[in-house]
Scaffold this motif. Structure first.
Motif, PDB file in Angstrom:
ATOM      1  N   ASP A 187       0.866  -1.182   0.000  1.00 31.18           N
ATOM      2  CA  ASP A 187       0.000   0.000   0.000  1.00 31.18           C
ATOM      3  C   ASP A 187       0.896   1.221   0.000  1.00 31.18           C
ATOM      4  O   ASP A 187       2.051   1.156   0.445  1.00 31.18           O
ATOM      5  N   ARG A 242     -13.643   6.393   2.303  1.00 31.09           N
ATOM      6  CA  ARG A 242     -12.308   6.503   1.697  1.00 31.09           C
ATOM      7  C   ARG A 242     -12.216   7.605   0.656  1.00 31.09           C
ATOM      8  O   ARG A 242     -11.305   7.573  -0.169  1.00 31.09           O
ATOM      9  N   LYS A 279      -7.139   0.881  -8.284  1.00 26.63           N
ATOM     10  CA  LYS A 279      -8.057   0.206  -7.375  1.00 26.63           C
ATOM     11  C   LYS A 279      -9.192   1.137  -6.991  1.00 26.63           C
ATOM     12  O   LYS A 279      -9.023   2.350  -7.119  1.00 26.63           O
ATOM     13  N   HIS A 280     -10.311   0.708  -6.535  1.00 29.03           N
ATOM     14  CA  HIS A 280     -10.739  -0.684  -6.445  1.00 29.03           C
ATOM     15  C   HIS A 280     -11.753  -0.852  -7.548  1.00 29.03           C
ATOM     16  O   HIS A 280     -12.853  -0.281  -7.457  1.00 29.03           O
ATOM     17  N   ASP A 287      -8.941  -7.562  -4.188  1.00 25.73           N
ATOM     18  CA  ASP A 287      -8.677  -6.832  -2.952  1.00 25.73           C
ATOM     19  C   ASP A 287      -8.432  -7.898  -1.884  1.00 25.73           C
ATOM     20  O   ASP A 287      -8.752  -9.078  -2.074  1.00 25.73           O
TER      21      ASP A 287
HETATM   22  C1  BGC Z   1      -7.932  -2.403   1.050  1.00 22.27           C
HETATM   23  C2  BGC Z   1      -6.984  -2.204  -0.112  1.00 22.27           C
HETATM   24  C3  BGC Z   1      -5.568  -2.492   0.311  1.00 22.27           C
HETATM   25  C4  BGC Z   1      -5.497  -3.903   0.851  1.00 22.27           C
HETATM   26  C5  BGC Z   1      -4.120  -4.303   1.314  1.00 22.27           C
HETATM   27  C6  BGC Z   1      -7.738  -3.768   1.687  1.00 22.27           C
HETATM   28  O1  BGC Z   1      -8.483  -3.855   2.850  1.00 22.27           O
HETATM   29  O2  BGC Z   1      -9.264  -2.274   0.619  1.00 22.27           O
HETATM   30  O3  BGC Z   1      -7.095  -0.884  -0.588  1.00 22.27           O
HETATM   31  O4  BGC Z   1      -4.700  -2.312  -0.766  1.00 22.27           O
HETATM   32  O5  BGC Z   1      -6.381  -4.008   1.966  1.00 22.27           O
HETATM   33  O6  BGC Z   1      -3.757  -3.638   2.446  1.00 22.27           O
END
Ligand code: BGC
Length: 739
Positions: A130, A200, A233-234, A311
């Motif tokens: 991330d 978000r 994403k997403h 995801d």
């Molecule tokens: C989030 C993603 C993130 C992934 C890895 C998920 O809960 O929705 O945006 O990249 O976790 O941390």
């Protein structure tokens, strides 16, 4: 033959005679020499002494094969990558295949995930980190975490409307990713701000798909130029957080194409992203990862050449592998279920081959592959950025925040502050320092997967920034309490008598997992009380009150802004954001950010009011259809506080000589274009930058169209008073089509 485990400190046991390894088998201490002229079978597993489960047993089988082609063959100048990849896939065992399409679980670096490596075929692992606001490896304060720059949150970056700023941030994130051995960043976040309360929205760019697509494309290009992959994403509509794992969103095809997929289309065509992440949600009944319509749209219609991952935990069944889905993340145990799926005829080995081909096409682009790195312990040992990188990125982060701050109100030229030596800083947030709240006198970043690990000592607080800007900062009342919500009229008068202006900080943090309650849009009674008190006291002495909105989402402004003289949106401005805020207050830099969303007078006027999921909503229809953001508010201008694209400056700009090189676009001529030019002149008395927005309106259309749609934008260079710049836009067919 070398063996390694992704779990640091694990012991590996192995056998060479085909028997199951146990803790009594040979302990791996160094390379194993294979015997020539026979098939070598190594079975191994890893054990940690801390009570965590042992790894599954991996089997490596080595037959002598003079024709064996390793993936590293693609590094030869004349290699045909497609051929090499197909040969490598044909060498894989089924065990290896199911693991290639299934993430390898926990990462040695503290990243969100990583992929499987097959050293015998030259296949390295990919580290997936991330997120959209910077490189996130671990948690603030947790041992073994890696510090990085927390950039202004993406919604604030979008408010710059400056594609080159986005490209520079992408590139800088690439530098930090390379420094820590990360191959793929799990960003940009490209969902649409369908509703301001979406948990978000701070991680995403805007309510508008064109702006989203263009900004994402710039960020992606910057990042990938540094050899690090981006993940859009997403995909496709994680626009709310409540019950995101289970909800079924009913969305019309037109709204999907025109609003929710458009950004992905633009970014794919312009920036060739290495990856996309399918969203948790179901759309029209199908989980995104399994949705043939979505997967084929991305790959076959938009021309996406990367890999589609799930995801985290959004994988539900093997079905996706039949329709273009490639990688279950984070994976870990469970890959063998794919062997059962093949045995039951749910998927075929060919489906896996197709997915592996997508994955290997990305593996070969990574620096880890190019350098053939199988052991990342050197990267894992680094916990701080190189000081030169950190220094350069501090400056860039501040530059981005400076361009993303939006001046919402500035009565009587309150700002920039003039002849002011002392300010009173008010609001409890200004005095809060807590890693858990991601606050140090300011919410500098958002939470969840957007939370970058920073050294809290590096984060510039507002008090420190104002002081370093040369201002005296009154922080406390006569009785030594911080100037904050709940202070009395006397406290306000004391502050007013002892300072030249009041600066009030109002905050709203942001994090994933749930949406914000509607009450978040309103100021609390305590916040209102603070503003009114300060306003009465300062105005009685002819002094000014300035409010800073340190918010992760739009809020209601209309019911209180009459009390104050100036209002700035300062987003979640990153590690060094407070110094940018100070430069804007002092007029060292003229604000040039513009809102990326419409801010309604009240939340109740939002088209989605009452139509956002609760934590238990299992189905929800996007009844507003394509009328998202300004596409809705253009039909209801009376409920708008600040329109999309709004933002004031310390100077004024005049537009002149708007010209089109021709009036008709010839659809029969492939690639026909219209060129639009306009000249922007700074007619005020300080230097500044202007955002030029180009909208297209369909005057005569058989289908219902929005009142207007953004189809071009540009940010001028810094124009001195009297200076002008000619701005050019190119409109092609896509600017006029719908759907
Ligand atoms: C989030 C993603 C993130 C992934 C890895 C998920 O809960 O929705 O945006 O990249 O976790 O941390």
């Amino acid at each position: 033959m070398k063996l390694s485990s992704t779990a640091p400190g694990a012991t590996i046991y192995y056998t060479l005679d085909g028997s199951q390894p146990t803790k009594q088998s040979a302990k791996y201490t160094g390379p194993i020499t294979l015997t020539k002229g026979q098939t070598n079978v190594i079975k191994a597993f890893a054990v940690k002494d801390d009570g965590s489960p042992d790894s599954f047993v991996v089997t490596y089988e080595f037959k002598e094969n003079p024709n064996l082609i390793l993936l590293t063959e693609v590094l030869n100048p004349n290699a045909n990558a497609d051929y090499v990849i197909s040969k490598v896939i044909s060498e894989m065992t089924l065990d290896e295949k199911v693991r290639m399409v299934w993430g390898a679980g926990t990462s040695q670096l503290g990243a969100a995930g990583n992929t499987y490596a097959i050293p015998r075929l030259g296949i390295t692992s990919m580290e997936l980190s991330d997120g959209p606001a910077g490189v996130r490896l671990g948690m603030i304060g947790a041992a073994g975490s890696h510090e990085a720059t927390a950039w202004p949150n993406p919604m604030m970056l979008a408010s710059t409307w400056n594609t080159s700023v986005l490209a520079k941030i992408g590139e800088a994130i690439g530098t930090e990713a390379n420094y820590y051995g990360v191959d793929i960043m799990l960003g940009p976040g490209m969902n649409i701000h369908r509703d301001p309360l979406g948990g978000r929205v701070f991680e995403y760019y805007s309510e508008d798909p064109y702006l989203t697509g263009k900004l994402a494309a710039s960020w992606i290009k910057g990042l990938q130029e540094n050899g690090v992959g981006a993940t859009m994403k997403h995909y496709a509509a994680n626009n709310a957080e409540n019950n995101r794992m289970n909800i079924n969103e009913i969305i019309s095809e037109r709204a999907l194409r025109e609003i929710y997929l458009k950004g992905y289309e633009i970014a794919t065509k312009e920036a060739d992203p290495w990856a996309a992440m399918s969203a948790y949600v179901r759309i029209n009944g199908t989980y995104c990862s399994e949705d043939e319509y979505l997967n084929k749209m991305l790959k076959d219609v938009f021309g996406f050449k990367g890999l589609i991952m799930s995801d985290w935990g959004a994988y539900h069944s093997p079905n996706g592998y039949k329709t273009g889905f490639d990688l279950n993340t984070p994976g870990g145990s469970g890959a063998d279920s794919l062997k059962d799926a093949i045995a039951q005829g749910i998927i075929t080995e060919k489906d896996l081959d197709r997915a592996i081909e997508s994955i290997l096409n990305i593996v070969i682009k990574t620096n880890t592959f190019k350098k053939q790195i199988y052991d990342k312990s050197e990267y894992a040992a680094k916990t701080k950025l190189d000081s030169n990188i950190a220094k350069q990125h501090a400056a860039l982060s501040k530059e981005a925040a400076l361009e993303g701050i939006v001046l919402l109100k500035n009565d009587g030229k309150t700002l920039p502050l003039k002849n002011i030596k002392t300010v009173a800083l008010m609001g409890k947030l200004a005095y809060l320092s807590s890693p858990a709240d991601l606050a140090k006198g300011i919410y500098f970043e958002g939470g969840g997967s957007a939370a970058v690990v920073v050294d809290l000592n590096e984060v510039v607080s507002l008090v420190d920034a104002l002081s370093s800007g040369g201002l005296n900062v009154v922080q406390k009342t006569q009785d030594g309490k911080y100037l904050a919500e709940g202070m009395s009229t006397n406290d306000a008068l004391y502050a007013a008598n002892n300072s030249d202006a009041a600066v009030i900080l109002i905050g709203r943090p942001g994090s994933e997992g749930s949406d914000n309650p509607a009450s978040n849009m309103k100021l609390t009674d305590e916040e209102l009380g603070l503003i009114k008190n300060a306003s009465d006291a300062y105005h009685s002495l002819g002094k000014k009150v300035i409010v800073l909105l340190n918010v992760a989402h739009p809020i209601e402004v209309d019911n209180w802004d009459d009390y104050v003289d100036a209002v700035l949106y300062i987003g979640l401005p990153g590690t060094y954001g407070a110094s940018a805020v100070t430069d804007i207050l002092l007029g060292k830099v003229n604000p040039s950010g513009k809102l990326v969303d419409t801010w309604p007078l009240e939340y109740d006027y939002a088209p989605t009011d009452g139509n956002m999921p609760t934590p238990t909503t299992t189905e929800m229809t996007y009844t507003e259809d394509i009328y998202v953001g300004y596409r809705y508010y253009d039909l209801h201008p009376e409920v708008v506080k600040y329109p999309f694209g709004y933002g004031l400056s310390y100077t004024q700009f005049a537009y002149k000589s708007l010209t089109l090189n021709k009036n008709t676009l010839d659809l029969s001529k492939d690639g026909d274009k219209i060129m639009v030019t306009v000249t922007v002149k700074n007619v005020g008395d300080v230097a500044g930058k202007e955002v030029v927005e180009l909208y297209v309106k369909a005057n005569d259309s058989k289908v219902e169209r929005p009142y207007k749609e953004l189809k071009g934008f540009a940010k001028t260079v810094l124009l001195n008073p009297g200076a002008e710049q000619k701005v050019t836009f190119i409109l092609d067919k896509s600017a006029f089509e719908y759907g």
